[in-house]
Design an enzyme around this catalytic site. Sequence first.
Site, mmCIF file in Angstrom:
data_model
loop_
_atom_site.group_PDB
_atom_site.id
_atom_site.type_symbol
_atom_site.label_atom_id
_atom_site.label_comp_id
_atom_site.label_asym_id
_atom_site.label_seq_id
_atom_site.Cartn_x
_atom_site.Cartn_y
_atom_site.Cartn_z
ATOM 1 N N SER A 1 0.937 -1.218 -0.132
ATOM 2 C CA SER A 1 -0.014 0.010 0.007
ATOM 3 C C SER A 1 0.946 1.310 0.071
ATOM 4 C CB SER A 1 -0.916 -0.056 1.321
ATOM 5 O OG SER A 1 -1.885 -0.800 1.031
ATOM 6 N N ASP B 1 -6.751 -8.193 4.584
ATOM 7 C CA ASP B 1 -5.837 -9.039 3.600
ATOM 8 C C ASP B 1 -5.227 -10.368 4.323
ATOM 9 O OD1 ASP B 1 -6.116 -7.236 1.663
ATOM 10 O OD2 ASP B 1 -4.434 -6.006 1.939
ATOM 11 N N ARG C 1 -2.719 -14.180 -2.398
ATOM 12 C CA ARG C 1 -2.763 -14.179 -1.145
ATOM 13 C C ARG C 1 -3.384 -15.891 -0.530
ATOM 14 N NH1 ARG C 1 -0.738 -9.823 0.952
ATOM 15 N NH2 ARG C 1 -1.662 -7.923 -0.038
HETATM 16 C C1 S3P Z 1 -5.832 -1.336 0.127
HETATM 17 C C2 S3P Z 1 -6.913 -1.626 0.709
HETATM 18 C C3 S3P Z 1 -7.525 -2.692 0.981
HETATM 19 C C4 S3P Z 1 -6.838 -3.821 0.639
HETATM 20 C C5 S3P Z 1 -5.824 -3.636 -0.325
HETATM 21 C C6 S3P Z 1 -5.235 -2.550 -0.530
HETATM 22 C C7 S3P Z 1 -5.083 -0.118 0.033
HETATM 23 O O1 S3P Z 1 -8.859 -2.598 0.037
HETATM 24 O O2 S3P Z 1 -7.646 -5.069 0.697
HETATM 25 O O3 S3P Z 1 -4.914 -4.930 -0.712
HETATM 26 O O4 S3P Z 1 -3.865 0.051 -0.583
HETATM 27 O O5 S3P Z 1 -5.451 0.893 0.080
HETATM 28 P P1 S3P Z 1 -9.861 -1.780 0.261
HETATM 29 O O6 S3P Z 1 -9.668 -0.493 0.625
HETATM 30 O O7 S3P Z 1 -10.707 -1.987 -0.933
HETATM 31 O O8 S3P Z 1 -10.747 -2.364 1.325
#
Ligand code: S3P
Length: 460
Positions: free
Chosen positions: A23, A320, A393
Site C-alpha cells: 500500500s 488482507d 494471498r
Molecule cells: C488497500 C486497501 C484494501 C486492501 C488492499 C490494499 C490499499 O482494500 O484489501 O489490498 O492499499 O488501500 P479496500 O480499501 O478496497 O478494502
Amino acid sequence: MASLKSKKLKSIPAEITVPGDKSISHRSAMFAGLAKGTTVIDGFLPSEDCLCTVHAMVALGATMEPLEEVEGVGLVKLAITGNGMKLKAPEKPVDCGNSGTTIRLISGILAGQDFKTELFGDASLSKRPMKRVADPLSQMGAKISGQGEKICAPLTIEGGPLKSIYYKLPVASAQVKSAILLAGLQAPGKTTVVEPVATRNHTERLFTHFGIKWLREDDCVSVYGGQEPKANDIVVPGDISSAAFWMVAAAATPGAQITIKNVGLNPTRTGIITVLLRMGALVTSSETHTEGEPRGNITVRGGDLNATVIGGAEIPNVIDELPILAVAAALARGKTLIRDASELRVKETDRIAAVVSNLRLMGVTVTEHPDGMEIEGGAKLQGATLPCYGDHRIAMAFLVAGLFAEGTTTLEGTECISTSYPGFERHLDLFLNGDAGARPIPVMSTVPQPLVDKMNRDKA
Ligand code: S3P
C-alpha cells in the site's frame, strides 16, 4: 502454469525480513509522480502490482530512474521525478494489471486532469466493482464509464474541473477513500470522506510526508484542494501483510520463535497481532521508528492456538490477512467465526469461496456464510493439490497450510504470488529446508538496461 509445493515444516528461521509494504509503495510512487522534483523511494516493493503503478505514473509524464535491485526480488530503490499535479495524457490505455489499488487511486488522480484516459486490467481486475469510485468521482464532476452495472474495467475517465464533496463511504474502503482524497486535492474547497469504519490511513500519512495539509475529525477525513505534493525521499517499511504468513507459521508451532524485522506497525494494519494474541500466541512488537509510518520488529512465539471470533470494526484492519488467519483457525482448538467480511468476495478472487473450498480439500470442516465462515479447528490437515484462483494471498496462505499437513500440498498457478511478494519462494524454502534454503541475497548497484527500458517504455 507455475506450481509450488509445500510439506511439513523443517524449522522456523530466527529472523526474516519481508519486502516493502504494498500500500505504501503504490502511494509513494503516485505522490512522487505528482510532486515537482525528485523523490527517492527506498524499500520499494517491486511486485507486479506496484510496478503497474510506476508504469502508469511514467505513462502520465513522470520519469523513473532505477537505483538498486535485489536479485530474486527486483527493484527496491528508485527515483521518481514528477512535474507537479498537471499530468500528460498517456499515449495508450494504461494497464493496471491485477491491481485494485492502482486502478482506484489513479482514477482519483485522473478525475481532475483535462484529458481522457482508458484504464484496463487483467481478467480478475475486470470483474471487480469500480462503481464505488465511479460514483463519488462522477459527483465531483469527472465523466467515468465502465462495463455493466458494477462499472467494471476497462474504465474511461474524462477528467475536468472538479467540485469538492462531502461523501459517506457506503463500504469501508481505503482505496475509495484515497481516490476521493486524491480528486479532492484537485477540487477547490474542502473534500470530506466519512468512513463507516476506520480503514488503513497510509494516504493521510503520506499527505503529511509530502507536505499536504489534511485533517481528521472523528470519522471524517478532509483535504483542501489546490495543494501539490512536495518531493520528499521516503523509506518504505516491510509489509505486515506479507509478514502475516510467517507470523502464523510460527504462532502455530509450539516452542518456535521468529522475529520479522523492520516491518510496518501502522495501527490501522496491526490487527493480525491482536488476533494472534487472542488466539494464544505470544506476540510482541518493538517500534524502532515512530514518525511517518511507524515500523519495528515483531516477534512471535508459538503455542497451542485457540479459536476466536473475527468481525466488526477489526475487519478492515485484517482484511488482507483473513485467508492466512483462516489457516490459523484450522490449526487452532475450537470453532473460529469470521464475520462482517463480505468485502472478501470482491477481492482478487472471491476469497470466502476460495478459502472454504481449499480448507475442505485439506480435510477441514468449514461452513460458508455470505459474510465469512465458521472453521472447525483441530483436524489433521491433509496435503492436497489446490488451485490459487489467480490470487496471491490464497496461494501463499495454502502453501503455509501445507507446512502443517500430512504429505505434499501443491498449489497450482503460483505465478500470481509476484503480485505482492517477490522472493516468497526463497522464504518458504527456509521453512521447508532450514538453513539450506538461506542463500545470500546479493544487492546489485546497477540495474540491467532492459529493465530500465521497460520501466520507461511509455515515456518517450
Ligand atoms: C488497500 C486497501 C484494501 C486492501 C488492499 C490494499 C490499499 O482494500 O484489501 O489490498 O492499499 O488501500 P479496500 O480499501 O478496497 O478494502
